[in-house]
Structures are given as C-alpha cells and as structure tokens.
Design a protein around this motif. Structure first.
Motif, mmCIF file in Angstrom:
data_model
loop_
_atom_site.group_PDB
_atom_site.id
_atom_site.type_symbol
_atom_site.label_atom_id
_atom_site.label_comp_id
_atom_site.label_asym_id
_atom_site.label_seq_id
_atom_site.Cartn_x
_atom_site.Cartn_y
_atom_site.Cartn_z
ATOM 1 N N LEU A 197 0.862 -1.405 0.004
ATOM 2 C CA LEU A 197 0.259 -0.240 -0.177
ATOM 3 C C LEU A 197 0.874 1.292 -0.001
ATOM 4 N N HIS A 198 1.964 1.361 0.905
ATOM 5 C CA HIS A 198 2.878 2.341 0.746
ATOM 6 C C HIS A 198 3.368 2.583 -0.566
ATOM 7 N N LEU A 199 3.790 1.559 -1.194
ATOM 8 C CA LEU A 199 4.485 1.871 -2.472
ATOM 9 C C LEU A 199 3.470 2.406 -3.526
ATOM 10 N N LEU A 200 2.198 1.823 -3.639
ATOM 11 C CA LEU A 200 1.162 2.108 -4.457
ATOM 12 C C LEU A 200 0.918 3.495 -4.305
ATOM 13 N N VAL A 201 0.677 3.879 -3.080
ATOM 14 C CA VAL A 201 0.343 5.404 -2.588
ATOM 15 C C VAL A 201 1.330 6.223 -2.991
ATOM 16 N N ALA A 202 2.691 5.963 -3.030
ATOM 17 C CA ALA A 202 3.734 6.865 -3.304
ATOM 18 C C ALA A 202 3.824 6.939 -4.935
ATOM 19 N N MET A 203 3.373 5.748 -5.619
ATOM 20 C CA MET A 203 3.439 6.027 -7.177
ATOM 21 C C MET A 203 2.149 6.845 -7.618
ATOM 22 N N VAL A 204 1.261 6.900 -6.918
ATOM 23 C CA VAL A 204 0.227 7.650 -7.326
ATOM 24 C C VAL A 204 0.419 8.986 -7.206
ATOM 25 N N ARG A 205 0.915 9.219 -5.942
ATOM 26 C CA ARG A 205 1.424 10.829 -5.535
ATOM 27 C C ARG A 205 2.357 11.249 -6.514
ATOM 28 N N CYS A 206 3.135 10.405 -6.934
ATOM 29 C CA CYS A 206 4.112 10.994 -8.312
ATOM 30 C C CYS A 206 3.698 10.885 -9.504
ATOM 31 N N PHE A 207 2.881 9.805 -9.809
ATOM 32 C CA PHE A 207 2.803 9.748 -11.379
ATOM 33 C C PHE A 207 1.355 10.333 -11.771
ATOM 34 N N GLN A 208 0.503 10.326 -10.755
ATOM 35 C CA GLN A 208 -0.806 10.551 -11.070
ATOM 36 C C GLN A 208 -1.508 11.359 -9.884
ATOM 37 N N PRO A 209 -0.765 12.552 -9.588
ATOM 38 C CA PRO A 209 -1.213 13.458 -8.298
ATOM 39 C C PRO A 209 -2.496 13.900 -8.289
ATOM 40 N N ASN A 210 -3.344 14.043 -9.318
ATOM 41 C CA ASN A 210 -4.840 14.511 -9.470
ATOM 42 C C ASN A 210 -5.747 13.242 -9.121
ATOM 43 N N LEU A 211 -5.256 12.242 -9.053
ATOM 44 C CA LEU A 211 -6.052 11.000 -8.646
ATOM 45 C C LEU A 211 -6.650 11.396 -7.228
ATOM 46 N N GLU A 212 -7.704 11.251 -6.717
ATOM 47 C CA GLU A 212 -8.219 11.344 -5.490
ATOM 48 C C GLU A 212 -7.960 10.092 -4.551
ATOM 49 N N LEU A 213 -7.522 9.884 -3.541
ATOM 50 C CA LEU A 213 -7.218 8.882 -2.835
ATOM 51 C C LEU A 213 -7.983 9.196 -1.410
ATOM 52 N N PRO A 214 -8.686 7.934 -1.129
ATOM 53 C CA PRO A 214 -9.545 8.248 0.513
ATOM 54 C C PRO A 214 -8.569 9.047 1.284
ATOM 55 N N PRO A 215 -9.116 10.072 2.133
ATOM 56 C CA PRO A 215 -8.309 10.933 2.958
ATOM 57 C C PRO A 215 -8.305 10.064 4.293
ATOM 58 N N ASN A 216 -7.276 10.530 5.013
ATOM 59 C CA ASN A 216 -7.040 10.111 6.477
ATOM 60 C C ASN A 216 -7.045 8.558 6.567
ATOM 61 N N VAL A 217 -6.504 7.648 5.822
ATOM 62 C CA VAL A 217 -6.617 6.199 6.010
ATOM 63 C C VAL A 217 -5.543 5.898 6.882
ATOM 64 N N ARG A 218 -5.862 5.160 8.006
ATOM 65 C CA ARG A 218 -4.975 5.061 9.120
ATOM 66 C C ARG A 218 -5.068 3.568 9.631
ATOM 67 N N VAL A 219 -4.187 2.893 9.934
ATOM 68 C CA VAL A 219 -4.290 1.465 10.490
ATOM 69 C C VAL A 219 -3.693 1.341 11.802
ATOM 70 N N GLU A 220 -4.013 0.468 12.338
ATOM 71 C CA GLU A 220 -3.203 0.088 13.669
ATOM 72 C C GLU A 220 -2.322 -1.167 13.386
ATOM 73 N N VAL A 221 -1.021 -1.077 13.560
ATOM 74 C CA VAL A 221 -0.122 -2.134 13.346
ATOM 75 C C VAL A 221 0.473 -2.810 14.466
ATOM 76 N N VAL A 222 0.894 -3.787 14.473
ATOM 77 C CA VAL A 222 1.924 -4.555 15.449
ATOM 78 C C VAL A 222 3.058 -4.557 15.103
ATOM 79 N N LEU A 223 4.048 -3.906 15.759
ATOM 80 C CA LEU A 223 5.492 -3.988 15.576
ATOM 81 C C LEU A 223 6.163 -5.156 15.946
ATOM 82 N N LEU A 224 6.504 -6.204 15.082
ATOM 83 C CA LEU A 224 6.934 -7.643 15.959
ATOM 84 C C LEU A 224 8.564 -7.461 15.927
#
Length: 338
Positions: free
Chosen positions: A135-162
């Motif tokens: 997800l991080h990679l694809l979001v970065a690609m959208v921001r770089c190559f197609q910045p006008n594409l609207e992504l859902p705002p304020n998407v956050r997830v809880e993660v477990v750091l193992l």
C-alpha cells in the motif's frame, strides 16, 4: 513491550525463524475490514486496472497480484516510460526476487528515493505479500505519477511491530498513516487566501509537516535526477542558491549560464557527474556569493510570474526552513502536474 502469544501458535517455526532478529509491521486483523482501508484498496485496484487496460492486465487482489513484479513492471513502463530487460513472467521465487530488485531500484529512483532507508517497502516485503508495504508503495506511485487522482483521505491502520528473538516474539502497537487528511498532500494548504499556505502548514502536527516536506522533496528529486543530483537536506542544500537555480532551469526549460552564478559543489561526485569535471574545488563560498546566487534565483522567479517580493534572500542563505519551503512550494504548486 509485551508478549504476542498468538503469533507463536499461528506460524510455522521455520517461518518465524526466517525473520529472527528483524522488526516487522503487521496490520491488526481488526483493521483489515476498516471501510477506509477497503476503499483505498479498491481505488488502487481500479487505478491499476485502468492504467493497464490496454495491456489486458487485471488485478483483483493487491496482496496476491503484486508480489511477483509483473504488475509493477508494466506500471513502471506505462507511467514512467522505463522498460527494463526482465523476463515477462517470473515463475520461481528466485526469479521473482531478481525481477523485483531491478523494478524497485528503477521505481525508487523515479520516486526520488534512491536511499532505500527512506522507503517503507523492500523487495523482501513486497515479495512476501506484505499488504502494508504494498500500500505504501502504490500510494507513493499515485502521488508521483498521477497526483490528481483522489485517494480516500485520512486512512490509518493500527499495526503490530513484531520483534523475534531467542526468548520469543515481542510486540508493540502503533498507528500507521497511509494517506493524509486532505484529498491531496498539499492542495489543502491553499484552502485559505488570508494566510500564507506555508504558515498554515507549520501550525499543523509534525507528521503532517513531514508528509508535505517529503512530497516536495520527491518532486524536487524527480526533476533533478537527470542532472545526477539529489536533495536530502532541504534547508542546507538550497542555502547557497546553486541547486535552486538548477531546479528553476529544469522546471522552466531554460539554461542558466554558469557565468551568472557561483558554483558551490554539493559534493565532488555529484558535481563531477553534472559538469563532467575530473576535479572540483570543494570550498565554501563566502556568504556574499551565496546571497548573489539566491538573489538571482528570486529574480528569475519574479520574471516567470512567481512573486517573491516578501522573501528575503538572506533567510534562505541562513537556512530558514519557512522561507525555503515558501519558494519550493511555489514551484511545486506550479509544476507538480507537468
């Protein structure tokens, strides 16, 4: 840190041993059905499928369809015009890994992230179908190559750091930000005309400031990559005016004669790469010469219709973050979609 007993019961000992000593992030299962996360995944799937429609590639699952490099390879060619000499379909795990290494190296360069320590993804994570890294990679690609594409705002997830060690598995919980609150990383800065957008930015939470700074840095490095230059420290590297002048020339399509400004090399390797010199004298120029460079850059900005009358060139020379951001944001806002 606390024990995470479920992981002991749910994983094969060999799987656990494969990342012993590492720290890995895993999305909490309860967040996998979060509506915002589901919507982000759906938007990214639609984006990939519409981008690769002519190539008859259809993605149904980000977890299952990205890991082998096929989709990323085609996205790289379609969006960035980079066509790598790799096998179309890699069958074995070793072949997929080799393919991903080449693809991610090229992608990171286009994203302005040559330093792999700045990325939230890796060959191993993508190949292991790590959803968070994908997800991080694809979001970065959208921001770089197609910045006008609207992504859902304020998407956050809880993660477990193992963390796996000889005594077992330890874990910590934290919140991972996938998209910022506004519909795009920086457009919200101009929502009010009564206050300078950078002044608004600096009133936000630190992570939001860093998100915008990273977006601008990605933009700058993408434009400067053809010169073999990379910016890693925004305040320091723009303070002598050299990279700022080169950036303006790249964006506006004109050449600034070397006789017009004083060159202070960022380092010997970078400046040798750009000017083709075998030897470059690396020495700090007096403040006066740096000031001349920055003043020339601001004059050029005025000439192309980006007013800088309220900007003191001495502030940039003095590495003032607010002033430097104002100039870079003005360039970013004008050229980000080009």
């Amino acid at each position: 840190m606390e024990d995470f007993p479920d992981m002991h019961q749910g994983n094969d000992p060999e799987d656990i041993g494969s990342f012993q000593g590492e720290r890995r992030k895993i999305i909490q299962p309860t967040f996998l059905k979060d509506p915002k996360l589901e919507k982000l995944k759906a938007v990214l799937v639609d984006w990939i499928n519409s981008t690769l429609k002519e190539e008859h590639i259809v993605v149904q699952s980000l977890e299952e369809d990205i890991f082998d490099g096929l989709v990323l390879h085609h996205l790289l060619g379609r969006l960035a015009g980079v066509h790598l000499s790799v096998e179309e379909i890699a069958v074995t795990s070793a072949a997929q890994t080799r393919k991903l290494e080449l693809i991610l190296e090229a992608l990171n360069e286009k994203l302005g992230l040559q330093d792999s320590s700045l990325t939230r993804w890796s060959v191993k994570l993508i190949h292991n179908k790590d959803l968070l890294a994908t997800l991080h990679l694809l979001v970065a690609m959208v921001r770089c190559f197609q910045p006008n594409l609207e992504l859902p705002p304020n998407v956050r997830v809880e993660v477990v750091l193992l963390e796996v060690n000889r005594s077992g598995i330890k874990s910590e919980k934290e919140i991972e930000i996938l998209t910022v609150e506004s519909n795009s990383t920086t457009d919200s800065l101009s929502s009010s005309d009564s206050e300078d957008p950078i002044e608004q930015l600096l009133k936000l939470e630190p992570h939001k400031i860093n998100t915008v700074k990273q977006a601008i840095m990605h933009f700058v490095n993408k434009k400067m990559s053809t010169l073999g230059l990379q910016v890693t420290d925004m305040e320091k590297q723009f303070s002598d005016g050299v990279i700022l002048l080169l950036l303006i020339g790249q964006l506006e399509g004109f050449f600034v004669s070397l006789y017009d400004f004083n060159i202070t090399p960022v380092n010997t390797t970078e400046m040798d790469s750009f000017f083709g010199m075998n030897h470059v004298l690396v020495a700090a120029l007096p403040q006066r010469k740096n000031l001349q460079n920055v003043t020339l850059a601001l004059d050029l900005l005025n000439d192309i219709g980006l007013p800088t009358t309220n900007i003191d060139p001495q502030d940039i020379v003095s590495q003032d973050v607010t002033t430097t951001l104002k100039v870079l944001y003005a360039l970013f806002k004008k050229h980000k979609s080009r």
